[in-house]
Design a protein around this motif. Sequence first.
Motif, PDB file in Angstrom:
ATOM      1  N   VAL A 525       0.848  -1.192   0.000  1.00 35.53           N
ATOM      2  CA  VAL A 525       0.000   0.000   0.000  1.00 35.53           C
ATOM      3  C   VAL A 525       0.881   1.239   0.000  1.00 35.53           C
ATOM      4  O   VAL A 525       2.041   1.194   0.427  1.00 35.53           O
ATOM      5  CB  VAL A 525      -0.951   0.000   1.209  1.00 35.53           C
ATOM      6  CG1 VAL A 525      -1.849  -1.216   1.196  1.00 35.53           C
ATOM      7  CG2 VAL A 525      -0.174   0.072   2.522  1.00 35.53           C
ATOM      8  N   PRO A 526       0.353   2.369  -0.495  1.00 34.33           N
ATOM      9  CA  PRO A 526       1.150   3.598  -0.520  1.00 34.33           C
ATOM     10  C   PRO A 526       1.668   3.967   0.867  1.00 34.33           C
ATOM     11  O   PRO A 526       0.948   3.905   1.857  1.00 34.33           O
ATOM     12  CB  PRO A 526       0.145   4.637  -1.039  1.00 34.33           C
ATOM     13  CG  PRO A 526      -0.836   3.854  -1.843  1.00 34.33           C
ATOM     14  CD  PRO A 526      -0.965   2.546  -1.128  1.00 34.33           C
ATOM     15  N   GLY A 527       2.934   4.329   0.916  1.00 36.95           N
ATOM     16  CA  GLY A 527       3.550   4.719   2.179  1.00 36.95           C
ATOM     17  C   GLY A 527       4.199   3.587   2.943  1.00 36.95           C
ATOM     18  O   GLY A 527       4.942   3.819   3.890  1.00 36.95           O
ATOM     19  N   ASP A 528       3.926   2.360   2.551  1.00 39.95           N
ATOM     20  CA  ASP A 528       4.534   1.216   3.230  1.00 39.95           C
ATOM     21  C   ASP A 528       6.022   1.165   2.886  1.00 39.95           C
ATOM     22  O   ASP A 528       6.397   1.160   1.714  1.00 39.95           O
ATOM     23  CB  ASP A 528       3.845  -0.077   2.779  1.00 39.95           C
ATOM     24  CG  ASP A 528       4.217  -1.265   3.657  1.00 39.95           C
ATOM     25  OD1 ASP A 528       5.055  -1.106   4.559  1.00 39.95           O
ATOM     26  OD2 ASP A 528       3.668  -2.362   3.427  1.00 39.95           O
ATOM     27  N   GLU A 529       6.869   1.115   3.911  1.00 37.63           N
ATOM     28  CA  GLU A 529       8.319   1.044   3.712  1.00 37.63           C
ATOM     29  C   GLU A 529       8.776  -0.388   3.956  1.00 37.63           C
ATOM     30  O   GLU A 529       8.636  -0.907   5.067  1.00 37.63           O
ATOM     31  CB  GLU A 529       9.051   2.000   4.656  1.00 37.63           C
ATOM     32  CG  GLU A 529       8.803   3.463   4.372  1.00 37.63           C
ATOM     33  CD  GLU A 529       9.688   4.365   5.216  1.00 37.63           C
ATOM     34  OE1 GLU A 529      10.580   3.841   5.907  1.00 37.63           O
ATOM     35  OE2 GLU A 529       9.477   5.595   5.175  1.00 37.63           O
ATOM     36  N   LEU A 530       9.304  -0.990   2.914  1.00 40.54           N
ATOM     37  CA  LEU A 530       9.876  -2.323   3.038  1.00 40.54           C
ATOM     38  C   LEU A 530      11.381  -2.191   3.242  1.00 40.54           C
ATOM     39  O   LEU A 530      12.054  -1.478   2.489  1.00 40.54           O
ATOM     40  CB  LEU A 530       9.591  -3.155   1.788  1.00 40.54           C
ATOM     41  CG  LEU A 530       8.123  -3.397   1.427  1.00 40.54           C
ATOM     42  CD1 LEU A 530       8.025  -4.318   0.210  1.00 40.54           C
ATOM     43  CD2 LEU A 530       7.356  -3.983   2.605  1.00 40.54           C
ATOM     44  N   THR A 531      11.890  -2.857   4.250  1.00 40.95           N
ATOM     45  CA  THR A 531      13.330  -2.858   4.498  1.00 40.95           C
ATOM     46  C   THR A 531      13.870  -4.238   4.160  1.00 40.95           C
ATOM     47  O   THR A 531      13.436  -5.245   4.739  1.00 40.95           O
ATOM     48  CB  THR A 531      13.650  -2.515   5.960  1.00 40.95           C
ATOM     49  OG1 THR A 531      13.056  -1.243   6.277  1.00 40.95           O
ATOM     50  CG2 THR A 531      15.147  -2.430   6.184  1.00 40.95           C
ATOM     51  N   ILE A 532      14.796  -4.271   3.223  1.00 39.98           N
ATOM     52  CA  ILE A 532      15.286  -5.540   2.683  1.00 39.98           C
ATOM     53  C   ILE A 532      16.657  -5.846   3.269  1.00 39.98           C
ATOM     54  O   ILE A 532      17.574  -5.005   3.232  1.00 39.98           O
ATOM     55  CB  ILE A 532      15.375  -5.480   1.137  1.00 39.98           C
ATOM     56  CG1 ILE A 532      13.971  -5.339   0.535  1.00 39.98           C
ATOM     57  CG2 ILE A 532      16.037  -6.718   0.587  1.00 39.98           C
ATOM     58  CD1 ILE A 532      13.523  -3.929   0.331  1.00 39.98           C
ATOM     59  N   HIS A 533      16.793  -7.048   3.830  1.00 40.05           N
ATOM     60  CA  HIS A 533      18.071  -7.531   4.370  1.00 40.05           C
ATOM     61  C   HIS A 533      18.484  -8.739   3.535  1.00 40.05           C
ATOM     62  O   HIS A 533      17.804  -9.764   3.565  1.00 40.05           O
ATOM     63  CB  HIS A 533      17.924  -7.950   5.841  1.00 40.05           C
ATOM     64  CG  HIS A 533      17.387  -6.887   6.733  1.00 40.05           C
ATOM     65  ND1 HIS A 533      16.062  -6.474   6.715  1.00 40.05           N
ATOM     66  CD2 HIS A 533      18.005  -6.144   7.707  1.00 40.05           C
ATOM     67  CE1 HIS A 533      15.880  -5.539   7.614  1.00 40.05           C
ATOM     68  NE2 HIS A 533      17.038  -5.312   8.232  1.00 40.05           N
ATOM     69  N   VAL A 534      19.581  -8.616   2.813  1.00 39.64           N
ATOM     70  CA  VAL A 534      20.068  -9.716   1.974  1.00 39.64           C
ATOM     71  C   VAL A 534      21.230 -10.392   2.685  1.00 39.64           C
ATOM     72  O   VAL A 534      22.248  -9.751   2.997  1.00 39.64           O
ATOM     73  CB  VAL A 534      20.499  -9.212   0.583  1.00 39.64           C
ATOM     74  CG1 VAL A 534      21.055 -10.370  -0.249  1.00 39.64           C
ATOM     75  CG2 VAL A 534      19.323  -8.557  -0.133  1.00 39.64           C
ATOM     76  N   GLY A 535      21.079 -11.683   2.961  1.00 38.36           N
ATOM     77  CA  GLY A 535      22.082 -12.405   3.730  1.00 38.36           C
ATOM     78  C   GLY A 535      23.390 -12.632   2.990  1.00 38.36           C
ATOM     79  O   GLY A 535      23.406 -12.924   1.786  1.00 38.36           O
ATOM     80  N   ASP A 536      24.466 -12.527   3.739  1.00 38.68           N
ATOM     81  CA  ASP A 536      25.802 -12.783   3.194  1.00 38.68           C
ATOM     82  C   ASP A 536      26.095 -14.282   3.229  1.00 38.68           C
ATOM     83  O   ASP A 536      25.451 -15.038   3.969  1.00 38.68           O
ATOM     84  CB  ASP A 536      26.833 -12.026   4.026  1.00 38.68           C
ATOM     85  CG  ASP A 536      28.205 -11.971   3.364  1.00 38.68           C
ATOM     86  OD1 ASP A 536      28.305 -12.376   2.191  1.00 38.68           O
ATOM     87  OD2 ASP A 536      29.154 -11.506   4.033  1.00 38.68           O
ATOM     88  N   GLY A 537      27.073 -14.711   2.438  1.00 40.27           N
ATOM     89  CA  GLY A 537      27.532 -16.087   2.500  1.00 40.27           C
ATOM     90  C   GLY A 537      28.409 -16.326   3.718  1.00 40.27           C
ATOM     91  O   GLY A 537      29.048 -15.396   4.243  1.00 40.27           O
ATOM     92  N   GLY A 538      28.450 -17.586   4.218  1.00 42.60           N
ATOM     93  CA  GLY A 538      29.236 -17.913   5.399  1.00 42.60           C
ATOM     94  C   GLY A 538      30.740 -17.800   5.167  1.00 42.60           C
ATOM     95  O   GLY A 538      31.225 -17.849   4.030  1.00 42.60           O
ATOM     96  N   TYR A 539      31.493 -17.686   6.295  1.00 38.66           N
ATOM     97  CA  TYR A 539      32.956 -17.569   6.264  1.00 38.66           C
ATOM     98  C   TYR A 539      33.590 -18.818   6.879  1.00 38.66           C
ATOM     99  O   TYR A 539      32.989 -19.482   7.734  1.00 38.66           O
ATOM    100  CB  TYR A 539      33.415 -16.349   7.061  1.00 38.66           C
ATOM    101  CG  TYR A 539      33.064 -15.010   6.439  1.00 38.66           C
ATOM    102  CD1 TYR A 539      34.025 -14.272   5.772  1.00 38.66           C
ATOM    103  CD2 TYR A 539      31.780 -14.483   6.557  1.00 38.66           C
ATOM    104  CE1 TYR A 539      33.715 -13.029   5.224  1.00 38.66           C
ATOM    105  CE2 TYR A 539      31.458 -13.255   6.014  1.00 38.66           C
ATOM    106  CZ  TYR A 539      32.435 -12.531   5.338  1.00 38.66           C
ATOM    107  OH  TYR A 539      32.130 -11.309   4.803  1.00 38.66           O
ATOM    108  N   ALA A 540      34.841 -19.078   6.509  1.00 37.02           N
ATOM    109  CA  ALA A 540      35.664 -20.125   7.132  1.00 37.02           C
ATOM    110  C   ALA A 540      37.048 -19.523   7.364  1.00 37.02           C
ATOM    111  O   ALA A 540      38.007 -19.828   6.664  1.00 37.02           O
ATOM    112  CB  ALA A 540      35.734 -21.359   6.246  1.00 37.02           C
ATOM    113  N   ASP A 541      37.158 -18.642   8.355  1.00 39.15           N
ATOM    114  CA  ASP A 541      38.386 -17.858   8.538  1.00 39.15           C
ATOM    115  C   ASP A 541      38.793 -17.722  10.001  1.00 39.15           C
ATOM    116  O   ASP A 541      39.504 -16.780  10.368  1.00 39.15           O
ATOM    117  CB  ASP A 541      38.214 -16.463   7.922  1.00 39.15           C
ATOM    118  CG  ASP A 541      37.056 -15.682   8.547  1.00 39.15           C
ATOM    119  OD1 ASP A 541      36.321 -16.257   9.382  1.00 39.15           O
ATOM    120  OD2 ASP A 541      36.864 -14.500   8.195  1.00 39.15           O
TER     121      ASP A 541
END
Length: 746
Positions: A525-541
């Motif tokens: 709907v108008p005015g709705d703010e979607l916040t998108i979180h895109v996951g990172d790949g795992g580490y082996a460090d």
Amino acid sequence: MSGAKRWACSKCTFMNSWGKTTCEMCNEGERPSAPEVVEEGVNWACSECTFENKWSSLVCSMCGTGTIAKGKRIAPEGGKRPAKAGGAAGASRRKGGKGKSGDDSDGPVVVQAPSASRALWEKGLPLSDLVIEAVSPEGKVTEIRAHRCFLAAVSNYFKAALFGEGAPEKPATGPARLRIEDVDVDALRECIRWCYVETWSEESSMVVRCKMAAKRFDVPGLEFASCQAARSKLTPAGMLTALAAATNAGDRELMAAAVDGAASDPEGTIANPGFLELPAQAVEALVRCDRMAADELDIVKTVLAWADRRASQRGAAQRRGAASAAASGAGGGGGGYVGPLSTAEELLKELCPTGATVQAAAAAASAAAAGDGAAAASAAGADAAAAASAAGAEDGESAFSYTASIAGTSTAGAGSGPGALPARPVDILHALRLPLLKLEELIKFVKPSGVLNARDFAALVSHSYKKPSERRLVKSVAGFSNERREGTSKTVIIHMWGGGGACGQDSGPQFGGAGGYLAVRYELVPGDELTIHVGDGGYADASGSNDALSTKAWPNGGCGGYNWVSGGGGGATYVTSSMHEGEVIAGAGGGGGGPANGTWSSAGGGGGGTKDGRVGEGGHGGNQSRRSPTMGTDGGGNGGKPDGSGSAARGASPHGAGGGPGGSSRSDGGDGGASSSKWAEEVCTLTPTDQEAVESPTLKVSAGGGGGPRSPKARGKPGLCIIEIEATGERIEFKFKGEPEVYIAE
């Protein structure tokens, strides 16, 4: 056989062989002379209307009057005889111009619609055999020339009037005459034009007139075309004019078409001054239309302005009547000023003429303005019985409706007659969607108008204090719809892939699991703010000490252990909404990390996940020497057990794939993260089985693959989010950035 000479009896039209001199059927008709003979396979032109008929037709297929015996033979093109029926190629016939008779004399014009009819129209209707005497409502007579056959072919009205029982006989010389009383002459011309060329002027001023005329004279093509024009070819002003005329005339089809057209430009419609001149039924039809996707506050303000104008017009009429009575000495001094023009009562009479006496809502409004929803409801509740009593209703229900014809109270008798709508309740007030307004809008614009009783106003105020997510679940408040209009929201498909988990140090089966794929449908709907979180790949460090952990994959992946360096889980990809107080509307789980492949090796971390609108955390993999595995929270995957306590098990795969087993060690893979869809409709969910990224069935895109298995300490791939506008197919892509991104609905 084809081409054999036969003759048609002038008495009964029976087809006789050439060898018979008297009709075999009636024994009365006699064989004509050779020029009148019609050959099999040779078409003939009607002597009455010139229509070209097949040789097998005994009576004219167009006018039903001419016979084959009197018709003119039409020689095949090129002078060749026709082939047998259904056979030889090369058999053709002339489609226009003049035919040739057997004695080479000029024949009649051969009619072949639509090319012949168009040619006649463009040439000014030569050889017309009909004069229509069109009498306008003012009594003026206009003569219109036409061809009977063309009108009868398109219109059943003209077919019956010209060739049916009681039709005027065609004189021996000159055209036939047909008189039509009380007719819109210009609209009749358009009907006749349509019969010839299937086009019309398409002028906005003619839409309603042509629709009415086409309905009267039974020209269905023009009737349909004029309705389509009302939907698509008129300006907002023209559509409102058409709507008003259709409403007053009781034409259902044109009224529906005009509403459809007006709804295609809702902002232009409500901003047009013509809206204020509409009949009550037309206003209600527009306001009730789901496709009137303008801002609800603008609709409310326009409707209140319409009611105010109508109330002012009524007051002016009352003053004129009172002044007239006073001037004539009537009324016993009762004339003169009749009071305010736009009181709450007057507005209510326009919106709901038999509604309740307006109750003051001052206490409820004051409490609402002070921010006290409970006090507002309490103040209104004390006056609910009085409001109900004034409304003449039972159990506190309002009675905001009245019965009127299609034109409301402004046009008497509009609801009677052919095609008119029956009397029905009209309730403009409750066609408004007041629960969609904000609290300050209710107080500033609706409350001062006085069209609501205290009970209904308090209910709307209380509703406005609910959380947005709770308000959306309510279908109606105090009889007012809370459903958003079509077009004020748009449906999107949100595609999400969680980040993949990393694999451990040594090559082998200990791969990192791929992130899961989730697609959901969501009403934005108008005015709705979607916040998108895109996951990172795992580490082996992991490095430095026995209790060290790998880097955490953003935003919520679990970490891998230090001993022999195991892989961490991938982060979840999820979306939150401002309309739902920042809760997760949906999320895809990250893949679990793979363990190291050696003695005393550590275990893989859990993938990030979500649950019931909350963001979870992936658990950490256990280190052999010091650190025990941790459990995931709110959908996050658990960390795996190290070599000393594990069982060389694959991590669980609730959505993101679990990390692979330890191979020669007993360390476990981390669990994948879980998916969720609290505020969205799940469309598709795919759970991978290993490190291979899954592909969207519709987008043919994949992301979030796991690390390994033959690349030691290989990182997982980042996830992905794609928002797809369902109506247009437009796609907005969000890749991993290590921070949230905001998408605001327009």
